[in-house]
Write an enzyme that holds these catalytic residues in place. Sequence first.
Site, PDB file in Angstrom:
ATOM      1  N   GLY A  75      -4.259  -2.174  -4.566  1.00 51.67           N
ATOM      2  CA  GLY A  75      -4.397  -2.133  -6.029  1.00 51.67           C
ATOM      3  C   GLY A  75      -3.148  -1.617  -6.714  1.00 51.67           C
ATOM      4  N   GLY A 121      -1.198   0.853  -7.969  1.00 49.63           N
ATOM      5  CA  GLY A 121      -1.179   2.311  -7.855  1.00 49.63           C
ATOM      6  C   GLY A 121      -0.289   2.965  -8.899  1.00 49.63           C
ATOM      7  N   LYS A 155       5.331  -0.056 -15.294  1.00 53.10           N
ATOM      8  CA  LYS A 155       5.410   0.396 -13.901  1.00 53.10           C
ATOM      9  C   LYS A 155       5.933   1.826 -13.879  1.00 53.10           C
ATOM     10  CE  LYS A 155       7.066  -0.976  -9.344  1.00 53.10           C
ATOM     11  NZ  LYS A 155       7.690  -2.058  -8.571  1.00 53.10           N
ATOM     12  N   ASP A 187       0.318  -8.405  -0.618  1.00 55.12           N
ATOM     13  CA  ASP A 187       0.093  -7.840  -1.956  1.00 55.12           C
ATOM     14  C   ASP A 187       1.345  -7.965  -2.813  1.00 55.12           C
ATOM     15  OD1 ASP A 187       0.824  -5.850   0.135  1.00 55.12           O
ATOM     16  OD2 ASP A 187       1.171  -4.547  -1.575  1.00 55.12           O
ATOM     17  N   ASN A 188       2.441  -8.411  -2.220  1.00 57.92           N
ATOM     18  CA  ASN A 188       3.670  -8.622  -2.991  1.00 57.92           C
ATOM     19  C   ASN A 188       4.011 -10.100  -3.093  1.00 57.92           C
ATOM     20  OD1 ASN A 188       3.954  -5.863  -3.307  1.00 57.92           O
ATOM     21  ND2 ASN A 188       5.317  -5.628  -1.560  1.00 57.92           N
TER      22      ASN A 188
HETATM   23  P1  AMP Z   1       4.681  -1.600  -2.555  1.00 58.67           P
HETATM   24  O1  AMP Z   1       5.050  -1.565  -1.113  1.00 58.67           O
HETATM   25  O2  AMP Z   1       5.681  -0.968  -3.483  1.00 58.67           O
HETATM   26  O3  AMP Z   1       4.303  -2.960  -3.004  1.00 58.67           O
HETATM   27  O4  AMP Z   1       3.400  -0.673  -2.729  1.00 58.67           O
HETATM   28  C1  AMP Z   1       2.255  -0.774  -1.926  1.00 58.67           C
HETATM   29  C2  AMP Z   1       1.109  -0.049  -2.581  1.00 58.67           C
HETATM   30  O5  AMP Z   1       1.439   1.324  -2.794  1.00 58.67           O
HETATM   31  C3  AMP Z   1       0.683  -0.598  -3.936  1.00 58.67           C
HETATM   32  O6  AMP Z   1      -0.707  -0.493  -4.011  1.00 58.67           O
HETATM   33  C4  AMP Z   1       1.362   0.334  -4.890  1.00 58.67           C
HETATM   34  O7  AMP Z   1       0.721   0.376  -6.132  1.00 58.67           O
HETATM   35  C5  AMP Z   1       1.270   1.673  -4.165  1.00 58.67           C
HETATM   36  N1  AMP Z   1       2.307   2.618  -4.588  1.00 58.67           N
HETATM   37  C6  AMP Z   1       3.629   2.582  -4.280  1.00 58.67           C
HETATM   38  N2  AMP Z   1       4.277   3.630  -4.848  1.00 58.67           N
HETATM   39  C7  AMP Z   1       3.365   4.346  -5.532  1.00 58.67           C
HETATM   40  C8  AMP Z   1       3.403   5.541  -6.325  1.00 58.67           C
HETATM   41  N3  AMP Z   1       4.523   6.227  -6.539  1.00 58.67           N
HETATM   42  N4  AMP Z   1       2.243   5.966  -6.863  1.00 58.67           N
HETATM   43  C9  AMP Z   1       1.103   5.302  -6.674  1.00 58.67           C
HETATM   44  N5  AMP Z   1       0.992   4.193  -5.933  1.00 58.67           N
HETATM   45  C10 AMP Z   1       2.103   3.709  -5.361  1.00 58.67           C
HETATM   46 MG    MG Z   2       3.587  -3.976  -4.341  1.00 56.00          MG
END
Ligand code: AMP
Ligand code: MG
Length: 519
Positions: free
Chosen positions: A102, A104, A125, A270-271
């Site tokens: 989700g 985050g 973001k 998810d990306n």
């Molecule tokens: P990513 O690898 O950046 O696509 O992130 C994977 C997951 O981690 C996603 O659900 C993001 O929303 C969550 N996420 C990454 N960094 C943060 C953060 N600083 N605070 C909250 N959620 C995060």
């Molecule tokens: Mg992501």
Amino acid sequence: MQRLSTKEYKNNFVNTFDGDESGDLQPRQTPEVLYSKAVPTTVSEPALLAWSDDLARELGVEKPKSGEDIDILAGNHITPTMYPYAACYAGHQFGNWAGQLGDGRAITLGEWENENGNFWELQLKGAGPTPYSRRADGRAVLRSSVREYLMSEAMHYLGVPTTRALSLVTTGDQVLRDMFYNGNPAYEQGAIVMRVAPGFLRFGNFEMLASRKETDHLKKLTDWTIERFYPHIQGDNKVLDWFKEVVERTAALMVEWMRVGFVHGVMNTDNMSVLGLTIDYGPFSFLDDYDLNFTPNTTDLPGRRYAFGNQAGIARWNLRCLASAIAPLFPETDELIKVLQAYDAVFLKKYHNMMAAKLGLDGVKEGDTALFGRFEETLSAVKPDMTIFYQLLMELPAGVAGEQEVLNHFAGSFYDEPEGTEREAFYSLIKAYQERISANTCSREEALDKMKKANPRFILRNYLLHQAIEELEKGKDELFVKLQEAIKDPYSKNHDEFFAKRPSWATKKAGCSMLSCSS
Ligand code: AMP
Ligand code: MG
């Protein structure tokens, strides 16, 4: 032009789907909903650091002058027609099922409709925690925000499908990050990017519903996606035709990444955008030296799953996850599997056309695919600077014949001058190329025109981003402003002060070649 604070926002996604309206920001699983209401957490001192004039014009957004409009970009002000939410999605990370993830630290504020009736989702973001933040803080640091802001816009001007960035604000708050995951956390400046795209739906939004066996939701989301983003798809086989187009768009995106030398770094499902956009800029990089095994992501070692040369194959793997997710919508899946299996052919056709354009060929003729293979193989061995190599290829005079002469012509692209068999292979490749070019049926001008459009001259190299960020952290924006201009015409010679190989000091320096996911 309209102001951010007086605009009437639409909330089609929220109005269509079930959501958790509680506004509770505690981390949790959220079954049976596609989003959760999440009001951004206020920040202490928002300041506008960057604004994308071109994108603002396209949207019809007035540049913020007042505190209220800047407050919107920082999550400090929510207008009455906005409905801030975080989307619920799942994903496969590094090949493993990760369950619910989700948004985050991304919060959608609402949908902006421009004068032409086009919709754009506005998303912050780094605006604070949501129910999907798990153990993290929902914030983003200046470093990663500058990278996403500049790079997503750079990709747009390169002609690569991507989410966009409208603004970058600093928050005035400090954010704690362990940048190298080595137990040395330090405070960094907080920042927020407003990202803009027709939509931010990922493969993972569909995987979430499939894994929870919420087939009604899955069907509804699929139908909505088609109606809203693929309105030209009509008839009895809508879902299959849609998947076919997602396959097409994803293959096209991979080819575009290969054309400009982009490595995403975290191609988890998810990306992956179902609109075929580059999404979620993290530990990405352009190639400096041509290396199929290069991954910019320290978390991706030693496996190098997301290395440059693996991206097309990983996209296929990810498409298989999407196909599995939507399989419950089909009485039998033979046709779905066939569409998935067609990916390789779809990709290769696009890839060959792209290579023909990069090399200035008059089409893809017999023997050309073998020549493309030789380029890949020889460049991987010699590892010249990819961008400079192709620029020099364009400038190769027809008369250059001898080995030393050819080597001298390309000298500016080498990090290490090739020797022995590599030198021979390089020379014989260029000779084969010259022969092929001399058989072109189009004029040299036409060929060059093609090459100029396919080969960028300016790329936003990681070391440049690194330097710009270091300066910004000290309150200087000279390089940042220059880069903001340079990204706008990457195919011209107008920014040749940046037409140079990665300097040797940057080769091993963190943030210049390898990056962590910490952001
Ligand atoms: P990513 O690898 O950046 O696509 O992130 C994977 C997951 O981690 C996603 O659900 C993001 O929303 C969550 N996420 C990454 N960094 C943060 C953060 N600083 N605070 C909250 N959620 C995060
Ligand atoms: Mg992501």
